[in-house]
Design a protein around this motif. Sequence first.
Motif, mmCIF file in Angstrom:
data_model
loop_
_atom_site.group_PDB
_atom_site.id
_atom_site.type_symbol
_atom_site.label_atom_id
_atom_site.label_comp_id
_atom_site.label_asym_id
_atom_site.label_seq_id
_atom_site.Cartn_x
_atom_site.Cartn_y
_atom_site.Cartn_z
ATOM 1 N N LEU A 277 68.864 15.563 22.116
ATOM 2 C CA LEU A 277 69.354 14.188 22.013
ATOM 3 C C LEU A 277 68.624 13.439 20.910
ATOM 4 O O LEU A 277 67.404 13.283 20.953
ATOM 5 C CB LEU A 277 69.158 13.476 23.354
ATOM 6 C CG LEU A 277 69.516 11.984 23.419
ATOM 7 C CD1 LEU A 277 71.005 11.768 23.157
ATOM 8 C CD2 LEU A 277 69.122 11.403 24.760
ATOM 9 N N ASP A 278 69.372 12.963 19.940
ATOM 10 C CA ASP A 278 68.803 12.161 18.850
ATOM 11 C C ASP A 278 68.933 10.684 19.201
ATOM 12 O O ASP A 278 70.043 10.154 19.291
ATOM 13 C CB ASP A 278 69.526 12.474 17.540
ATOM 14 C CG ASP A 278 68.989 11.651 16.376
ATOM 15 O OD1 ASP A 278 67.880 11.089 16.511
ATOM 16 O OD2 ASP A 278 69.680 11.553 15.346
ATOM 17 N N GLU A 279 67.795 10.025 19.397
ATOM 18 C CA GLU A 279 67.789 8.605 19.760
ATOM 19 C C GLU A 279 67.261 7.735 18.614
ATOM 20 O O GLU A 279 66.622 6.708 18.843
ATOM 21 C CB GLU A 279 66.938 8.391 21.016
ATOM 22 C CG GLU A 279 67.464 9.104 22.237
ATOM 23 C CD GLU A 279 67.482 8.237 23.468
ATOM 24 O OE1 GLU A 279 68.088 7.149 23.416
ATOM 25 O OE2 GLU A 279 66.896 8.649 24.478
ATOM 26 N N SER A 280 67.567 8.133 17.397
ATOM 27 C CA SER A 280 67.072 7.395 16.239
ATOM 28 C C SER A 280 67.539 5.945 16.232
ATOM 29 O O SER A 280 66.838 5.061 15.725
ATOM 30 C CB SER A 280 67.522 8.085 14.943
ATOM 31 O OG SER A 280 66.899 9.347 14.816
ATOM 32 N N TYR A 281 68.729 5.689 16.787
ATOM 33 C CA TYR A 281 69.276 4.328 16.757
ATOM 34 C C TYR A 281 69.379 3.710 18.150
ATOM 35 O O TYR A 281 69.794 2.558 18.272
ATOM 36 C CB TYR A 281 70.654 4.343 16.081
ATOM 37 C CG TYR A 281 70.581 4.856 14.672
ATOM 38 C CD1 TYR A 281 70.273 4.015 13.619
ATOM 39 C CD2 TYR A 281 70.768 6.210 14.406
ATOM 40 C CE1 TYR A 281 70.172 4.499 12.323
ATOM 41 C CE2 TYR A 281 70.665 6.703 13.111
ATOM 42 C CZ TYR A 281 70.360 5.843 12.080
ATOM 43 O OH TYR A 281 70.252 6.333 10.800
ATOM 44 N N SER A 282 69.007 4.449 19.186
ATOM 45 C CA SER A 282 69.039 3.899 20.548
ATOM 46 C C SER A 282 67.645 3.635 21.092
ATOM 47 O O SER A 282 67.484 2.815 21.997
ATOM 48 C CB SER A 282 69.791 4.847 21.485
ATOM 49 O OG SER A 282 69.273 6.162 21.424
ATOM 50 N N ALA A 309 63.507 10.749 17.915
ATOM 51 C CA ALA A 309 63.757 9.324 17.707
ATOM 52 C C ALA A 309 63.042 8.832 16.458
ATOM 53 O O ALA A 309 62.225 9.543 15.858
ATOM 54 C CB ALA A 309 63.328 8.509 18.927
ATOM 55 N N SER A 310 63.344 7.591 16.108
ATOM 56 C CA SER A 310 62.829 6.992 14.875
ATOM 57 C C SER A 310 61.705 6.013 15.168
ATOM 58 O O SER A 310 61.724 5.305 16.171
ATOM 59 C CB SER A 310 63.961 6.267 14.152
ATOM 60 O OG SER A 310 63.465 5.442 13.119
ATOM 61 N N LEU A 311 60.745 5.970 14.247
ATOM 62 C CA LEU A 311 59.730 4.916 14.233
ATOM 63 C C LEU A 311 60.004 3.920 13.112
ATOM 64 O O LEU A 311 59.185 3.053 12.831
ATOM 65 C CB LEU A 311 58.339 5.526 14.057
ATOM 66 C CG LEU A 311 57.827 6.419 15.188
ATOM 67 C CD1 LEU A 311 56.517 7.082 14.803
ATOM 68 C CD2 LEU A 311 57.658 5.632 16.476
ATOM 69 N N GLU A 312 61.178 4.060 12.454
ATOM 70 C CA GLU A 312 61.468 3.276 11.261
ATOM 71 C C GLU A 312 62.365 2.076 11.516
ATOM 72 O O GLU A 312 62.474 1.203 10.669
ATOM 73 C CB GLU A 312 62.114 4.175 10.198
ATOM 74 C CG GLU A 312 61.206 5.319 9.756
ATOM 75 C CD GLU A 312 61.857 6.210 8.711
ATOM 76 O OE1 GLU A 312 63.013 5.937 8.334
ATOM 77 O OE2 GLU A 312 61.203 7.176 8.282
ATOM 78 N N HIS A 313 63.018 2.029 12.671
ATOM 79 C CA HIS A 313 63.963 0.943 12.924
ATOM 80 C C HIS A 313 63.332 -0.133 13.804
ATOM 81 O O HIS A 313 62.724 -1.060 13.302
ATOM 82 C CB HIS A 313 65.247 1.512 13.537
ATOM 83 C CG HIS A 313 65.900 2.535 12.659
ATOM 84 N ND1 HIS A 313 66.553 3.659 13.129
ATOM 85 C CD2 HIS A 313 65.963 2.624 11.313
ATOM 86 C CE1 HIS A 313 67.012 4.369 12.121
ATOM 87 N NE2 HIS A 313 66.671 3.762 11.001
ATOM 88 N N SER A 314 63.467 -0.010 15.110
ATOM 89 C CA SER A 314 62.925 -1.037 15.996
ATOM 90 C C SER A 314 61.401 -1.098 15.948
ATOM 91 O O SER A 314 60.814 -2.174 16.062
ATOM 92 C CB SER A 314 63.393 -0.789 17.428
ATOM 93 O OG SER A 314 64.773 -1.057 17.550
ATOM 94 N N VAL A 315 60.755 0.040 15.782
ATOM 95 C CA VAL A 315 59.288 0.069 15.772
ATOM 96 C C VAL A 315 58.740 -0.486 14.461
ATOM 97 O O VAL A 315 57.574 -0.864 14.380
ATOM 98 C CB VAL A 315 58.781 1.503 16.029
ATOM 99 C CG1 VAL A 315 57.257 1.573 16.050
ATOM 100 C CG2 VAL A 315 59.323 2.021 17.365
ATOM 101 N N ALA A 316 59.570 -0.554 13.423
ATOM 102 C CA ALA A 316 59.200 -1.160 12.135
ATOM 103 C C ALA A 316 58.016 -0.472 11.487
ATOM 104 O O ALA A 316 57.181 -1.100 10.846
ATOM 105 C CB ALA A 316 58.913 -2.652 12.301
ATOM 106 N N SER A 317 57.943 0.852 11.633
ATOM 107 C CA SER A 317 56.871 1.615 10.980
ATOM 108 C C SER A 317 57.517 2.664 10.078
ATOM 109 O O SER A 317 58.409 2.336 9.304
ATOM 110 C CB SER A 317 55.963 2.246 12.046
ATOM 111 O OG SER A 317 54.906 2.950 11.434
ATOM 112 N N SER A 318 57.110 3.910 10.218
ATOM 113 C CA SER A 318 57.687 4.974 9.405
ATOM 114 C C SER A 318 57.610 6.278 10.182
ATOM 115 O O SER A 318 56.785 6.443 11.073
ATOM 116 C CB SER A 318 56.937 5.121 8.075
ATOM 117 O OG SER A 318 57.548 6.095 7.257
#
Length: 479
Positions: A277-282, A309-318
């Motif tokens: 499950l890719d949760e990059s945007y959820s 998941a991503s640390l680049e969107h909601s977390v505002a990091s990279s």
Amino acid sequence: MESLQSWNPLQHVMNVFERLPGTEVPVYHVLFETILVLLVIRLLFIKSYSIPKNDTLSKKEEDELVKEWTPEPLVPSVEAKHRSEPRIITGRSGPFIEVDGIEHSNLTSLNFINFLGEKKLTKAAIDGVRRFGVGSCGPRGFYGTMDVHNDLEKRIAKFLGREEAVLYSFLYATVSSAIPAYSKRGDIIFYDEAVSFANQRGIISARSQRRPFKHNDMEDLERLLKLQAKFDHENPKLARITRRFVVVEGLYVNTANIVPLPKLIELKYKYKFRILLDESYSFGVLGKSGKGVADYFNLPPEDIDLVSASLEHSVASSGGFCCGDSFVVDHQRLSGLGYCFSASLPPLFAKAALTAFDCMEAKPEVFTELQSKSVLFRKEIAKIKGLKVGGDNNSPIVHLYLNEPTSSRQADEERLQTFVQKLQNDHQIIVSLAKYLDHDELHLPTPSIRMAINIGFTENQIKLLARAIKAAAKEVFSE
């Protein structure tokens, strides 16, 4: 005379050779080896190439060649529709930015909960630079691991209620490394047609059998699973060594739809496959605590085999991360290409991400607020002229599609781009035509305008934005 005629020199040499002591080796064997030695000597001294004759061109011939030669352009020609003069954008990627000194409302940023530029995160990043420097100078397994990386991995695992997490320095490399780390040649990957480009690259890199199913259509997925179950029953030996994976996204960036996770988990236990499950945007968007789609549906996270998941969107990091059970996640430390061969996440970003998790846990109400503002925006923008609104109500990502698309993709994109320019020039609203790599996508999405809601907008501002967008649509699509 008769004896001279019957004398054979070769036979004579052989007879003499056979009378010599220690000559039990057959003569033909010696001759064969002698020929081989001569061939080797010849190959050592012969030139492997021939030097062509240096024919000198006459002055007339040189002039003719120069006249006929047409240099290739250093860069491809620029289409007329592309803007040549640059626009200067200032300010962080938040709800408002300045374009050429004029303030615009920004509906393109994926900084959903407005953490980018948060003072606490900025201070944490500065402290990280002072303590660790600006980079890690190596992959995690080669001097690139610092205590802040281990702290962040533990924090992510604890936040999501999983056993272990692994960090990547680049979001794109996260999922595109995770998929081929598990699925190999001979395995089977069932995947949603609307998965993002990073997921597609991971699926292709795995070199497994690919089985796409219709977007968010669990009935179509079950149809494919039934066919596979029938094949496995007829080939039990092959079935025992074939692994099955289903690749989906929690919130699809290409459609703004949320995966029907309850039905997917039901199919998982019925047909025995693993969920990637890719949760990059959820992640940091859905659920009461922002923990993603499992939190959104109130399901135990253990039902999902691997979450990226991503640390680049909601977390505002990279960067990005994967989490799950220890025996699953730990496999990536030796098999995840992006983990093994890329420099680790710069410590300053890891430090900022740790602070972001503190803020998320301290203010869980931001996620409920984001979802309510997403619902409000969709409600206000409903029945827009010439367009239809795509995606789930609770999704902060919104797609606008043409009500009456033509048979020409280029023509549809040009109509949507006209609308984009109208919003920017007349209403100071920044939206974006969804861009894709047309020739590299496995399943090219329908042309659309992609927008994103930011928690930094007030309810009144959201209503004004929706009103302006509907007014611009009426002007453009009434023609």
